[in-house]
Design an enzyme around this catalytic site. Structure first.
Site, mmCIF file in Angstrom:
data_model
loop_
_atom_site.group_PDB
_atom_site.id
_atom_site.type_symbol
_atom_site.label_atom_id
_atom_site.label_comp_id
_atom_site.label_asym_id
_atom_site.label_seq_id
_atom_site.Cartn_x
_atom_site.Cartn_y
_atom_site.Cartn_z
ATOM 1 C CB CYS A 189 -7.029 -1.722 6.048
ATOM 2 S SG CYS A 189 -6.439 -1.701 4.327
ATOM 3 C CB CYS B 39 -0.885 -0.003 1.390
ATOM 4 S SG CYS B 39 -2.138 1.263 1.245
#
Length: 371
Positions: free
Chosen positions: A203, A101
Site C-alpha cells: 500500500c 500492519c
C-alpha cells in the site's frame, strides 16, 4: 456491543460496518490515515490511505448513519510497518508488510485505542471466520478459520494477532463465499464503493516499484551477482532488493553453461552479494521459524496432522511441527514437511500452521533447508 469499524474506503470494510450495524451493535466508523502524504491519489488499484479513500469511507458512514472519524496513525505506521520493511530487506530477509500492519496497526494501535475508549470490539473487512465454542463449564474459546472465499482468504495475515486480540475482533465478511456477493451487498445498500477496484501490492509503494522504493530509502550499493561456484555473472545496485526465489530482474550478463534459468538462492548482506543457481536449490523440506504466536495450545511434542503455508495465497503443504524455546525464552516453530517440498522459502516470510481451516499459530521464517 460498542463496535469500532475500521473503514479503509473500500467495499469490504464498508459492508463489514453495515453488517455490524444490522446486527444491532452501536457502531462508530474510523479511517486510519497511514500515509504521511495525505494528498496522494490512488493509481487504479494501487495505493491506499489517500485523501480520496478517506472521502469514500466518510460517504459510506453517512449512508449507514454512523459517526465517523479519521485517526492519524501515520507516524506509528512509519515507525513499525515501513521501518520493519526496510530493515528486513536491508538484512537480506523478505518481509510481509500486511502481516506487520495487522500486528502493529489494526490489532495493536487501533484495537488498544478502541479498548481504551470503551469499545468492546473492532470490526474489519478481512475475509476470515471466527468460530466460537462454549464448554460445559461456560468457558468460551474463539478460533480463527479460513474464509470460504478461497481467493480472498486473509487468515494468513491475521494469524499474528494472538488469542487476546482475536477475542476483541469481528470479521463480518466471514460467511461470504465470493467478492461478487460482497459487491452485490454494497450495491443493495446504496454504498457508492460497490464497484471500487480492490487495492493490491504494497500500500505504501503506490507505483508498484518496490526496488525503486528501497533504493530511494536505502541508497545505491553496487555489488556482484555470483553463481554457486563464486564466479561473477552480473552486477546489482543493492543486494537488499533481491529475495530468495526471484528469477526476473537479475541483470545477468553471463548465461548459465547449461542454458537453464537461474534464481536467487541466497542474499549475503555481509558482502553485498547475490547468489544465483538452478531451481532445484530452492526446494526445502525443513523450516525453522521464530517469534511464534499461537492461537491454539502450542504443541510441545511433534504433531503431524497439520499443514503450513508460507505465502498469503500459497498452497498449504502437509507437515509435522513442534514448539521450540530459545535461550532468551522466546518460542519458535520447527517444521518438517511430510508431503512435497516447498520452493523459494525466504527468511522473514510468515509461516502459518493450519489444521484444516483452523489457524493454529504463526512464526517468522528464520531458516529453510533441504534435509
Amino acid at each position: 456491543m460498542r463496535v469500532l469499524a475500521a473503514m479503509s474506503g473500500g467495499v469490504d470494510s464498508a459492508v463489514a460496518a453495515a453488517l455490524a450495524v444490522e446486527a444491532g451493535h452501536e457502531v462508530v466508523g474510523v479511517h486510519m490515515a497511514l500515509s504521511r502524504n495525505r494528498d496522494q491519489f490512488r493509481t487504479g488499484s494501487r495505493g491506499c490511505c489517500s485523501i480520496e479513500d478517506a472521502g469514500d469511507a466518510r460517504r459510506a458512514a453517512d449512508v449507514l448513519g454512523i459517526p465517523y472519524y479519521v485517526w492519524d496513525l501515520s507516524e506509528r505506521f512509519e515507525e513499525t510497518v515501513v521501518a520493519d520493511f526496510l530493515s528486513e530487506y536491508e538484512a537480506g530477509r523478505t518481509p510481509n508488510p500486511c502481516v506487520r500492519c495487522n500486528e502493529h496497526i489494526k490489532f495493536e494501535a487501533l484495537l488498544d485505542k478502541a479498548t481504551a475508549l470503551g469499545f468492546d470490539a473492532v470490526a474489519t473487512g478481512h475475509y476470515a471466520r471466527v468460530v466460537t465454542h462454549e464448554a460445559p463449564d461456560g468457558t468460551v474459546t474463539r478460533e480463527l478459520h479460513r474464509s470460504p472465499n478461497d481467493e480472498k482468504d486473509q487468515s494468513y495475515v491475521l494469524a499474528v494477532m494472538g488469542p487476546d486480540r482475536l477475542a476483541r475482533a469481528m470479521f463480518p465478511l466471514g460467511g461470504f463465499a465470493s467478492k461478487a456477493e460482497v459487491r452485490a451487498e454494497a450495491e443493495r445498500r446504496g454504498l457508492s464503493v460497490s464497484a471500487k477496484p480492490d487495492s493490491y501490492d504494497i500500500c505504501f509503494v503506490a507505483d508498484g516499484d518496490t526496488r525503486g522504493f528501497l533504493r530511494d530509502r536505502l541508497g545505491s550499493r553496487p555489488g556482484e551477482v555470483v553463481d554457486t561456484d563464486g564466479a561473477v555473472v552480473g552486477e546489482h545496485d543493492g543486494a537488499y532488493a533481491f529475495t530468495v526465489g526471484q528469477r526476473k530482474g537479475l541483470g545477468l550478463g553471463t548465461p548459465a553453461a547449461d542454458g537453464r534459468a537461474r534464481y536467487v538462492v541466497d542474499v549475503q548482506t555481509s558482502t553485498n552479494t547475490v547468489v544465483v543457481g538452478p531451481a532445484e536449490l530452492l526446494s526445502v523440506d525443513r523450516v525453522a521459524a521464530g517469534k511464534a504466536v499461537w492461537l491454539a495450545p502450542p504443541p510441545t511434542a511433534w504433531v503431524d496432522d497439520v499443514e503450513v503455508q508460507v505465502r498469503a495465497h500459497g498452497a498449504p503443504v502437509p507437515a509435522r511441527v513442534r514448539t521450540t524455546t530459545a535461550a532468551d525464552g522466546t518460542t519458535g516453530i520447527d517444521v518438517e514437511l511430510t508431503g512435497r517440498p516447498l520452493r523459494g522459502v525466504a527468511a522473514g516470510q510468515s509461516l502459518v500452521v493450519y489444521r484444516g481451516t483452523h489457524v493454529l499459530g504463526q512464526g517468522t521464517v528464520a531458516r529453510a533447508w533441504r534435509g
